[in-house]
Design an enzyme around this catalytic site. Structure first.
Site, PDB file in Angstrom:
ATOM      1  N   ASN A  13      -4.463  -6.209   4.564  1.00  0.00           N
ATOM      2  CA  ASN A  13      -3.617  -7.298   4.076  1.00  0.00           C
ATOM      3  C   ASN A  13      -2.058  -6.666   4.700  1.00  0.00           C
ATOM      4  OD1 ASN A  13      -1.835  -8.931   2.665  1.00  0.00           O
ATOM      5  ND2 ASN A  13      -2.456  -8.445   0.762  1.00  0.00           N
ATOM      6  N   TRP A  14      -1.558  -7.332   5.557  1.00  0.00           N
ATOM      7  CA  TRP A  14      -0.307  -6.711   6.062  1.00  0.00           C
ATOM      8  C   TRP A  14       0.851  -7.303   5.116  1.00  0.00           C
ATOM      9  CZ3 TRP A  14      -0.434  -6.881  12.144  1.00  0.00           C
ATOM     10  CH2 TRP A  14      -1.475  -5.894  12.620  1.00  0.00           C
ATOM     11  N   GLU A 101       0.106 -10.950  -5.961  1.00  0.00           N
ATOM     12  CA  GLU A 101       1.609 -11.040  -5.712  1.00  0.00           C
ATOM     13  C   GLU A 101       2.252 -12.425  -5.697  1.00  0.00           C
ATOM     14  OE1 GLU A 101       1.552  -8.590  -2.129  1.00  0.00           O
ATOM     15  OE2 GLU A 101       1.235  -6.627  -3.605  1.00  0.00           O
ATOM     16  N   GLU A 171      -8.964  -7.059  -7.480  1.00  0.00           N
ATOM     17  CA  GLU A 171      -7.843  -6.285  -7.273  1.00  0.00           C
ATOM     18  C   GLU A 171      -7.238  -6.124  -8.566  1.00  0.00           C
ATOM     19  OE1 GLU A 171      -6.482  -6.392  -3.011  1.00  0.00           O
ATOM     20  OE2 GLU A 171      -5.566  -8.009  -3.951  1.00  0.00           O
ATOM     21  N   SER A 217      -4.786   0.218  -3.765  1.00  0.00           N
ATOM     22  CA  SER A 217      -4.676   1.582  -3.386  1.00  0.00           C
ATOM     23  C   SER A 217      -6.002   2.181  -2.601  1.00  0.00           C
ATOM     24  CB  SER A 217      -4.097   2.466  -4.369  1.00  0.00           C
ATOM     25  OG  SER A 217      -2.876   1.956  -4.773  1.00  0.00           O
ATOM     26  N   GLY A 238      -4.205  -2.807   1.306  1.00  0.00           N
ATOM     27  CA  GLY A 238      -2.701  -3.084   1.994  1.00  0.00           C
ATOM     28  C   GLY A 238      -1.966  -1.979   2.503  1.00  0.00           C
ATOM     29  N   GLY A 239      -1.080  -1.260   1.677  1.00  0.00           N
ATOM     30  CA  GLY A 239      -0.632  -0.171   2.256  1.00  0.00           C
ATOM     31  C   GLY A 239      -1.125   0.653   3.328  1.00  0.00           C
TER      32      GLY A 239
HETATM   33  P1  PGA Z   1      -2.620  -1.833  -1.643  1.00  0.00           P
HETATM   34  O1  PGA Z   1      -2.693  -3.314  -1.787  1.00  0.00           O
HETATM   35  O2  PGA Z   1      -3.682  -1.263  -0.845  1.00  0.00           O
HETATM   36  O3  PGA Z   1      -1.109  -1.333  -1.134  1.00  0.00           O
HETATM   37  O4  PGA Z   1      -2.615  -1.472  -2.992  1.00  0.00           O
HETATM   38  C1  PGA Z   1      -3.796  -4.042  -1.627  1.00  0.00           C
HETATM   39  C2  PGA Z   1      -3.456  -5.679  -1.703  1.00  0.00           C
HETATM   40  O5  PGA Z   1      -2.549  -6.061  -2.384  1.00  0.00           O
HETATM   41  O6  PGA Z   1      -4.291  -6.434  -1.280  1.00  0.00           O
END
Ligand code: PGA
Length: 259
Positions: A13-14, A101, A171, A217, A238-239
């Site tokens: 997920n960019w 988000e 999540e 994470s 994500g990150g």
């Molecule tokens: P993260 O994000 O790996 O940066 O915690 C995951 C996501 O929001 O899909």
């Protein structure tokens, strides 16, 4: 070892990062670092919508591409929104629905998620619904009630074929972008609870086949312990997915548990 017949899905997920100019170098570094792609692992990229055609071209069928959000209407006077059919026309095969988000920052509701899932399915996209509780809700012991409420309000009443195209991502909000990850045993417990709920909402066989990813994470050093749990069928990253070597390391680790 994940002994299920469900595919392992490792998804990037960019979010609101990168531009089309970054895609070529990212993909060449990523695929150089990925020793071999195992048949049991599906890779998915969720870039910002404007980059979908670039990512589709760069992955050259080695991965699937999805949108991060869609509107529930096919088209209309909704300035700034994007229709599921538009994503499909750009080359997307999937779409995220209800990422935390969007729920937290854009006020997206379960009722809207339900409509987005239908819109996605009608446009030929496979939806991936995100669910998860806040830290406050977990500390109050309400995490299961919260997640199951989000789930039942968003996925009730689909047809058998539609359920077969749905994936879920658990999540926990307190783990997203914070460096805090759910303990694999806690994540497993939630995934098993979600699977039981899908069995009641849809059917046991649909639940047994449904991919349920973990997100929050996920990093190269914790991916194996998470995706090695029996009810965790992959990761939404994500990150760490912004860095091709990290994402390749996660995909490689997952391939070991899937094989
Ligand atoms: P993260 O994000 O790996 O940066 O915690 C995951 C996501 O929001 O899909």
């Amino acid at each position: 070892m994940n002994a299920s017949k469900r595919p392992m899905i490792i998804a990037a997920n960019w979010k609101m990062y990168k531009t089309a100019a970054d895609v070529g170098l990212y993909m060449s570094s990523f695929y150089d670092a990925l020793p071999e792609q195992r048949a049991g692992v599906r890779l998915v990229f969720f870039p910002a919508a404007v980059m979908i055609p670039d990512v589709v071209q760069a992955v050259a069928k080695r991965a699937q591409v999805g949108g991060q959000n869609c509107h529930w209407e096919t088209e209309g006077a909704y300035t700034g929104e994007i229709g599921a059919g538009m994503l499909a026309a750009a080359g997307a095969e999937l779409v995220l629905v209800g990422h935390s988000e969007r729920r937290q920052l854009c006020g997206e509701t379960d009722a809207q998620c339900a409509k987005k899932i239908v819109a996605a399915l009608n446009a030929g996209l496979d939806p991936m619904l995100c669910v998860g509780e806040t830290l406050e809700e977990r500390e109050a012991g309400r995490q299961h009630a919260i997640v199951l409420g989000q789930l039942s309000r968003a996925i009730d009443g689909l047809s058998r074929d539609e359920y077969a195209r749905l994936a879920l991502a658990y999540e926990p909000i307190w783990a997203i972008g914070t460096g805090r990850t759910a303990a694999p045993v806690d994540a497993q417990q939630m995934h098993a609870t979600i699977r039981d709920a899908v069995a009641s909402i849809a059917s046991p066989s649909i639940a047994a086949a449904m991919p349920i990813l973990y997100g929050g994470s996920v990093k190269p050093n914790n991916a194996v312990d998470l995706v090695g749990q029996p009810d965790i069928d992959g990761a939404l990253v994500g990150g760490a997915s912004l860095f091709p070597l990290n994402f390749a390391a996660i995909a490689t680790a997952a391939a070991r548990t899937a094989s």
